[in-house]
Design a protein around this motif. Structure first.
Motif: not given
Length: 186
Positions: A146-175
């Protein structure tokens, strides 16, 4: 005065029949703390056993969680695994987490690399003992899962957040690129 205190302490130690602490004795005591139990398996009419912890220690729990994070990071970034469907990826990660749990908390020789873990899971499956190994995991280790699952969920959340930030930067650059092209054309 310090000499007299040392002599007195030495006399007290001798009276208490204390033993000199060795690595071997420390390992025996650690086995007691970990609550190691033997699990018996029948493979092809032969009896085998392995040891498994029933009480996860802080250091082993930390090792396990760190290794599970590494497995998830590997799975997320390995180009060879990109072709897998989500359900296949989930099954792969689950098998690797099981192998890692047995690697850290049991005496089974699972191996540290992904390849060794895959080989271990495949061999256990071929011998029809994968289910038995899973069933033999003490309930107290499910807390660690369960603790490992929570740690993994946190990693996935962080990765998704980073992916959104990168996607937003790409959109800004394209704009910005579009705006620059439009202003140059005027």
């Amino acid at each position: 005065m310090a000499k007299d205190e040392n002599k007195q302490e030495l006399k007290e130690v001798k009276k208490s029949r204390a033993k000199k602490l060795t690595l071997s004795q420390m390992q025996k005591e650690a086995d007691k703390v970990r609550g190691v139990k033997k699990v018996k398996l029948d493979i092809g009419g032969h009896d085998y056993f392995y040891d498994i912890d029933t009480n996860p220690t802080t250091s082993r729990k930390a090792d396990f969680i760190q290794n599970v994070k590494a497995i998830v990071a590997y799975t997320a970034t390995e180009p060879q695994l990109e072709y897998l469907r989500d359900s296949d990826t989930e099954a792969f990660v689950s098998a690797m987490v099981l192998a890692e749990l047995l690697n850290v908390f049991s005496s089974l020789e699972v191996g540290d690399t992904i390849e060794e873990k895959v080989s271990f899971i495949a061999t256990a499956s071929d011998l029809n003992i994968l289910g038995l190994l899973t069933e033999s995991i003490p309930e107290t280790l499910t807390v660690v899962l369960h603790e490992a699952n929570e740690a993994v969920n946190q990693i996935v959340e962080d990765m998704n957040e980073q992916a959104k930030e990168i996607q937003n930067k790409i959109i800004d650059l394209e704009q910005a690129k579009i705006e620059k092209t439009e202003t140059e054309g005027e």
